[in-house]
Design a protein around this motif. Structure first.
Motif, PDB file in Angstrom:
ATOM      1  N   PRO A  92       9.532  -8.751  -1.032  1.00  0.00           N
ATOM      2  CA  PRO A  92      10.500  -9.081  -2.088  1.00  0.00           C
ATOM      3  C   PRO A  92      10.543  -8.053  -3.214  1.00  0.00           C
ATOM      4  CG  PRO A  92       8.614 -10.571  -2.148  1.00  0.00           C
ATOM      5  CD  PRO A  92       8.514  -9.795  -0.874  1.00  0.00           C
ATOM      6  N   TYR A  93       9.485  -7.327  -3.394  1.00  0.00           N
ATOM      7  CA  TYR A  93       9.466  -6.355  -4.493  1.00  0.00           C
ATOM      8  C   TYR A  93      10.152  -5.049  -4.131  1.00  0.00           C
ATOM      9  CZ  TYR A  93       6.767  -9.630  -7.105  1.00  0.00           C
ATOM     10  OH  TYR A  93       6.388 -10.736  -7.795  1.00  0.00           O
ATOM     11  N   GLN A  94      10.729  -5.007  -2.960  1.00  0.00           N
ATOM     12  CA  GLN A  94      11.503  -3.812  -2.595  1.00  0.00           C
ATOM     13  C   GLN A  94      12.995  -4.080  -2.594  1.00  0.00           C
ATOM     14  OE1 GLN A  94      10.385  -0.897   0.069  1.00  0.00           O
ATOM     15  NE2 GLN A  94       8.241  -1.446   0.111  1.00  0.00           N
TER      16      GLN A  94
ATOM     17  N   ARG B  56       1.367 -13.749  -7.382  1.00  0.00           N
ATOM     18  CA  ARG B  56       1.777 -12.480  -6.777  1.00  0.00           C
ATOM     19  C   ARG B  56       0.747 -12.027  -5.748  1.00  0.00           C
ATOM     20  NH1 ARG B  56       3.714 -11.259 -11.975  1.00  0.00           N
ATOM     21  NH2 ARG B  56       1.780 -10.197 -12.523  1.00  0.00           N
TER      22      ARG B  56
ATOM     23  N   MET C  48       2.105 -11.713   2.860  1.00  0.00           N
ATOM     24  CA  MET C  48       2.878 -10.639   3.484  1.00  0.00           C
ATOM     25  C   MET C  48       2.003  -9.884   4.486  1.00  0.00           C
ATOM     26  SD  MET C  48       5.208  -7.753   1.637  1.00  0.00           S
ATOM     27  CE  MET C  48       3.916  -6.797   0.891  1.00  0.00           C
TER      28      MET C  48
ATOM     29  N   TRP D 271       3.523   1.593  10.246  1.00  0.00           N
ATOM     30  CA  TRP D 271       4.819   1.873   9.613  1.00  0.00           C
ATOM     31  C   TRP D 271       5.093   0.907   8.452  1.00  0.00           C
ATOM     32  CZ3 TRP D 271       9.111  -1.470   9.602  1.00  0.00           C
ATOM     33  CH2 TRP D 271      10.267  -0.927   9.036  1.00  0.00           C
ATOM     34  N   VAL D 272       4.894  -0.389   8.713  1.00  0.00           N
ATOM     35  CA  VAL D 272       5.287  -1.378   7.700  1.00  0.00           C
ATOM     36  C   VAL D 272       4.324  -1.344   6.500  1.00  0.00           C
ATOM     37  CG1 VAL D 272       4.085  -3.472   8.548  1.00  0.00           C
ATOM     38  CG2 VAL D 272       6.334  -3.665   7.467  1.00  0.00           C
TER      39      VAL D 272
ATOM     40  N   ARG E 205       5.212   1.505   4.300  1.00  0.00           N
ATOM     41  CA  ARG E 205       6.417   1.247   3.509  1.00  0.00           C
ATOM     42  C   ARG E 205       6.167   0.230   2.396  1.00  0.00           C
ATOM     43  NH1 ARG E 205      11.286   2.735   6.072  1.00  0.00           N
ATOM     44  NH2 ARG E 205      12.254   2.050   4.142  1.00  0.00           N
ATOM     45  N   THR E 206       5.205  -0.665   2.578  1.00  0.00           N
ATOM     46  CA  THR E 206       5.009  -1.733   1.594  1.00  0.00           C
ATOM     47  C   THR E 206       3.754  -1.529   0.738  1.00  0.00           C
ATOM     48  OG1 THR E 206       3.923  -3.000   3.328  1.00  0.00           O
ATOM     49  CG2 THR E 206       6.221  -3.522   2.900  1.00  0.00           C
TER      50      THR E 206
ATOM     51  N   HIS F 144       5.160   3.097  -2.976  1.00  0.00           N
ATOM     52  CA  HIS F 144       5.649   1.725  -3.131  1.00  0.00           C
ATOM     53  C   HIS F 144       5.459   1.203  -4.557  1.00  0.00           C
ATOM     54  CE1 HIS F 144       6.426  -2.419  -2.505  1.00  0.00           C
ATOM     55  NE2 HIS F 144       5.162  -2.788  -2.524  1.00  0.00           N
TER      56      HIS F 144
ATOM     57  N   MET G   3       4.306  -5.221  -5.671  1.00  0.00           N
ATOM     58  CA  MET G   3       3.915  -6.271  -6.605  1.00  0.00           C
ATOM     59  C   MET G   3       2.613  -5.957  -7.331  1.00  0.00           C
ATOM     60  SD  MET G   3       3.077  -9.141  -3.790  1.00  0.00           S
ATOM     61  CE  MET G   3       4.658  -9.005  -3.039  1.00  0.00           C
TER      62      MET G   3
ATOM     63  N   ALA H 282       9.137  -7.517 -15.155  1.00  0.00           N
ATOM     64  CA  ALA H 282      10.257  -7.310 -14.227  1.00  0.00           C
ATOM     65  C   ALA H 282      10.900  -8.649 -13.914  1.00  0.00           C
ATOM     66  CB  ALA H 282       9.751  -6.668 -12.939  1.00  0.00           C
TER      67      ALA H 282
ATOM     68  N   ALA I 126      14.407  -9.820  -7.847  1.00  0.00           N
ATOM     69  CA  ALA I 126      13.605  -9.342  -6.727  1.00  0.00           C
ATOM     70  C   ALA I 126      13.564 -10.333  -5.582  1.00  0.00           C
ATOM     71  CB  ALA I 126      12.190  -9.065  -7.204  1.00  0.00           C
TER      72      ALA I 126
END
Lengths: 114, 168
Positions: A108-110, B108, B115, B137-138, B141-142, B147, B150, B157, B162
């Motif tokens: 969600p933060y992306q 968070r 996740m 890969w994931v 990216r996260t 990145h 969170m 923010a 979001a």
């Protein structure tokens, strides 16, 4: 194979031609006139513009069935290759977009900030 | 000359037709994939060569994760709203504000752990090589250095923006 009657006709024609005598005299300076005409025709060919020459060449080329077929096949192959290449680019762009969207779905933060 | 032109222009038309035909055919295939409910998952299936049976499981995992994450996002939004309310009525960091910050951070962190848990589950549902590739890969990216996730996001923010993705 010529028929016997054709052969005898040819022989008769040949005899007649051999017996033919040109009585009329050549016009004055006949040889000179002929050579002048030859020279003029050669000069006309040499003076033909490159564009005209190219057109003539192209015209003669395109009328050959082998060329026409090769040309058509080559362009179809080029068209297929071009279409496939464009679609491939489109697919790659789409894959990049989908990978970004997937990450945004799970993280969600992306999500892009508005 | 007319016949020559017909041959030349006809060849070009054939090329254009071939180009357009191939492109349109490939585009139609792509659009068919897009018409599915979640084209991102269709992409995931294609990219990581996931067999149908495993893909069904991954889809279930994904939708379950999205629902749980949406709930957690709702809680984070509520906590952030509470924190904003406290900040508006206070001139200093009160124990209530500290508690709200800690609660939001905890939520968070929980979201973060969920996740990661989801990534592991998806990985385990894939063929081993593809699962390894997916996980690398994931997480890059996260959880990668670029990145702005969170763990590093500013508490101020607007998380309601979001978390819009869950509403889709």
């Amino acid at each position: 194979m010529d028929k016997p009657s054709d052969q005898s006709a040819d022989a008769a024609l040949n005899r007649t031609l051999r017996s033919w005598k040109v009585e009329t005299p050549f016009p004055p300076r006949f040889n000179e006139q002929v050579w002048k005409r030859v020279a003029a025709a050669e000069a006309a060919i040499a003076e033909t513009s490159p564009w005209k020459a190219a057109r003539l060449w192209l015209e003669q080329l395109t009328l050959k069935p082998v060329f026409a077929a090769t040309y058509a096949i080559a362009l179809v192959v080029l068209g297929i290759a071009g279409g496939a290449w464009h679609a491939q680019l489109s697919d790659e762009q789409e894959a990049r977009s989908m990978s970004t969207r997937y990450v945004q779905m799970v993280d969600p933060y992306q999500m892009p900030r508005h | 000359m007319k016949r020559s032109w017909i041959i030349l222009v006809g060849g070009l038309l054939l090329a254009v037709l071939a180009y357009g035909g191939v492109f349109a055919w490939r585009e139609s295939q792509r659009l068919t994939a897009h018409q599915k409910s979640a084209p991102e998952l269709a992409w995931l299936k294609s990219e990581f060569q996931i067999p149908d049976q495993e893909f069904e499981r991954i889809q279930s995992l994904h939708f379950a994760y999205a629902a749980a994450c949406a709930e957690r996002c709702r809680q984070i939004d509520a906590k952030n709203a509470e924190l904003r309310g406290l900040l508006a009525t206070s001139d200093t960091v009160t124990p209530a504000i500290e508690q709200a910050i800690q609660d939001a951070a905890q939520l968070r962190a929980g979201c973060h752990a969920d996740m990661l848990r989801h990534f592991y589950e998806v990985r385990q549902s894939m063929p081993p090589e593809q699962g390894k590739r997916y996980f690398e890969w994931v997480t890059a990216r996260t959880f990668g250095s670029e990145h702005q996730g969170m763990m590093f996001s500013s508490p101020s923010a607007d998380s309601s923006v979001a978390h819009e993705h869950h509403a889709r």
